[in-house]
Enzyme design. Structure first.
Site, PDB file in Angstrom:
ATOM      1  N   LYS A 190       0.859  -1.194   0.000  1.00  0.00           N
ATOM      2  CA  LYS A 190       0.000   0.000   0.000  1.00  0.00           C
ATOM      3  C   LYS A 190       0.889   1.236   0.000  1.00  0.00           C
ATOM      4  O   LYS A 190       1.203   1.809   1.038  1.00  0.00           O
ATOM      5  CB  LYS A 190      -0.931  -0.015   1.212  1.00  0.00           C
ATOM      6  CG  LYS A 190      -2.134   0.926   1.043  1.00  0.00           C
ATOM      7  CD  LYS A 190      -3.011   0.478  -0.106  1.00  0.00           C
ATOM      8  CE  LYS A 190      -4.196   1.398  -0.319  1.00  0.00           C
ATOM      9  NZ  LYS A 190      -4.977   1.031  -1.500  1.00  0.00           N
ATOM     10  N   SER A 387      -8.330  -0.266  -5.347  1.00  0.00           N
ATOM     11  CA  SER A 387      -8.612   0.079  -3.953  1.00  0.00           C
ATOM     12  C   SER A 387     -10.115   0.313  -3.794  1.00  0.00           C
ATOM     13  O   SER A 387     -10.907  -0.602  -3.974  1.00  0.00           O
ATOM     14  CB  SER A 387      -7.779   1.283  -3.522  1.00  0.00           C
ATOM     15  OG  SER A 387      -7.604   1.278  -2.123  1.00  0.00           O
TER      16      SER A 387
END
Length: 587
Positions: A190, A387
């Protein structure tokens, strides 16, 4: 005194007359624009559809009345208009072929692939496709490679150099101004927080970026190889030479192009292809003309609606959402209306989003789930469905993505600034606080978090990640453990995601519409786009100086507009985010 009053009265009357004249001209101009926008285009015999590969490409076109009234030429084409225009040109008997005019063109990889596939479909009609350019960018050449003949100006250039992905890092800048970004995240990959905490890519981020760059480039090489008959190894060798700076003759020698022509030579060639006399004008149509060309197909009388809902841009939470992206409150209301409309038999959710608010994504996920209980929901992924963009997609019955779509990035992060050094040391501003409870001022940017506060926020981020992975596991009918193995915030291309079972099929929006019709068991239907776009006058009333300036910046900055947009919207951003890396440029 009498003369003064006489001149003053004459001036006032003159100003009123001039104002009235300008008002009449303005009303006439607006009426003219409205009338011209709805006028059906007449197609002349032996016409050529010219696609100017210039400006920017968005999911849908949206005219800006301020631009039209002020005479500015901010060019943003809707992908939907380009695809529909190519389809109309294929069907129309008076249109003999397409000419691709290569200029400066900002278009993400998945949209490029969608346009390229539409051009390949057009060629099946037997009509010609030719391309001309003085300076082909790599994107425009990728499209032009489908052409029967690729022509380059003798003094022009053709870009072929490979792909590079660049991230911008702000850590040193933040250190200089005295701002520390307090980071909370789940997911090794991430990387959206890295610009705040580092000056270079982490090994994990470099690994994932290299993987999807190779995947996208592999698709481009494969497609160009098939169209031009040049082996993939040869194309890579040419890219290593950086063909951008080679003489024009080299493009012919290597097979990248077919001929060298000046513009007058290209015009003569088009007249030859269409059987137009040398002294006659060539009949041409452009995207803005093709929008108003009527398709010669029977009108559907079934009353069945197949809805295509466009969810494009960053996901925002209700009133805090940017007007350039997805407003979660508006979207769930729209989806609820589609769910309750008995005429709507299936929904294609067209997702082109890098993510955004985790809370907003969860609300949209809920409404997609309810919609799926009533009718088929098929997701068509555009350039990004990552996402939060994947969050709102995962509950669908079926997911279709382009091979170069960027998706996945299943992870959560939070960013809360600590501006103590900026405020205290740089600006000389100090704060004191009185509070009723120990944690009443949690999130105050004038001081750093305590360990207890850090644990609380990280706990919320962890909880969000567990929920996100469960949603994905339920939607994809996979064990949570299997989802977590391919999650960790890692970004995948559509090609890679299919192998991982994050998507079901590779293809474009037309394929998604066909699947939706099959699932709904309907053969007759009308495709309708949602949310409805504003009419001209309403759009004019809602236009603001901010919208106008944003359009200008986007046109002038191209791919570099994104960093400015993100900074502009920071004040309204949700602290807990499910979105793609902060700034990523692929060229």
């Amino acid at each position: 005194m009498k003369d003064f009053l006489k001149y003053l009265l004459a001036t006032v009357i003159g100003l009123c007359i001039v104002g009235a004249i300008f008002t009449i001209i303005g009303i006439a101009s607006i009426a003219g624009m409205v009338a011209s926008s709805g006028t059906e285009t007449t197609v002349k015999d032996n016409s050529v559809f010219v696609i100017n590969l210039s400006g920017n490409v968005a999911e849908r076109s949206q005219s800006n009345p301020m631009n039209q009234l002020l005479g500015d030429k901010f060019t943003t084409y809707g992908l939907n208009d380009i695809l529909n225009s190519i389809r109309k040109a294929k069907e129309h008997e008076k249109i003999k072929g397409i000419c691709l005019n290569a200029e400066a063109f900002v278009c993400p990889s998945a949209s490029l692939q969608e346009i390229r596939n539409a051009l390949l479909d057009f060629k099946e009609s037997g009509k010609f496709v030719v391309a001309y350019g003085g300076n082909y960018s790599q994107s425009t050449y990728y499209l032009a490679s489908v052409a029967d003949k690729v022509a380059v100006n003798p003094q022009g250039s053709l870009a072929w150099h490979g792909l590079a992905a660049q991230s911008m890092f702000l850590k040193d800048l933040l250190d200089k101004v005295g701002v520390e970004m307090q980071i909370f995240r789940v997911g090794t990959y991430k990387s959206a927080v890295e610009p705040y905490t580092s000056t270079e890519m982490s090994p994990a981020n470099r690994e994932q970026t290299q993987a999807f760059v190779n995947s996208i480039w592999g698709q481009m090489v494969k497609n160009v190889s098939e169209s031009r008959g040049i082996p993939a190894d040869t194309l890579n060798a040419l890219a290593d030479r950086n063909m951008d700076f080679q003489p024009a003759e080299a493009y012919i020698q290597t097979g990248l192009a077919d001929t060298l022509l000046y513009k007058d030579g290209m015009l003569a060639y088009l007249k030859q292809l269409t059987g137009t006399d040398e002294d006659d004008n060539l009949n041409t149509l452009y995207v803005e003309d093709m929008v108003n060309v009527q398709r010669n197909i029977p009108k559907d009388k079934s009353g069945n609606i197949l809805a295509v809902y466009y969810a494009a841009g960053e996901i925002g939470d209700g009133a805090l959402a940017s007007d350039e992206g997805i407003n979660s409150e508006q979207m769930i209301n729209d989806l609820r209306r589609l769910r309750e409309d008995e005429n709507v038999k299936a929904v294609v959710l067209r997702v082109n989003s890098p993510g955004g608010s985790a809370y907003g994504s969860e609300q949209i996920w809920r409404e997609v789930t309810l919609l799926k209980e009533k009718k088929p929901v098929i997701v068509s992924m555009g350039d990004y469905a990552a996402s939060g963009g994947y969050y709102i997609s995962c509950a669908a019955d079926w997911i279709v993505a382009q091979p170069t779509t960027l998706t996945g990035s299943i992870g959560i992060f939070g960013v809360i600034p600590n501006a103590q050094k900026l405020l205290n040391d740089k600006l000389g501003i100090h704060f004191d606080v009185v509070k009723s409870n120990r944690l009443a001022d949690l999130g105050d940017i004038s001081r750093p978090f305590t360990e207890e506060e850090k644990n609380l926020v990280q706990g919320m981020v962890n909880k969000g990640y567990e929920l996100f992975t469960k949603r994905c596991a339920d939607g994809r009918k996979m064990p949570v453990e299997d989802i977590k193995k391919i999650a960790e915030g890692r970004v995948w291309t559509g090609e890679m995601a299919k192998d991982l079972k994050l998507v079901d099929e590779l293809g474009g929006i037309d394929r998604a519409i066909a699947i939706a019709a099959e699932r709904a068991e309907i053969t007759e239907y009308t495709v309708m786009d949602y949310p409805k776009q504003e009419e001209f006058f309403l759009s004019l009333l809602n236009s603001t100086t901010d919208h106008y300036l944003s359009a200008g910046l986007k046109e002038q900055l191209g791919e570099w507009y994104e960093p400015f947009r993100i900074v502009k919207n920071l004040k309204n951003a949700d602290h807990i985010q499910a979105r793609m890396p902060f700034i990523l440029t692929i060229n």
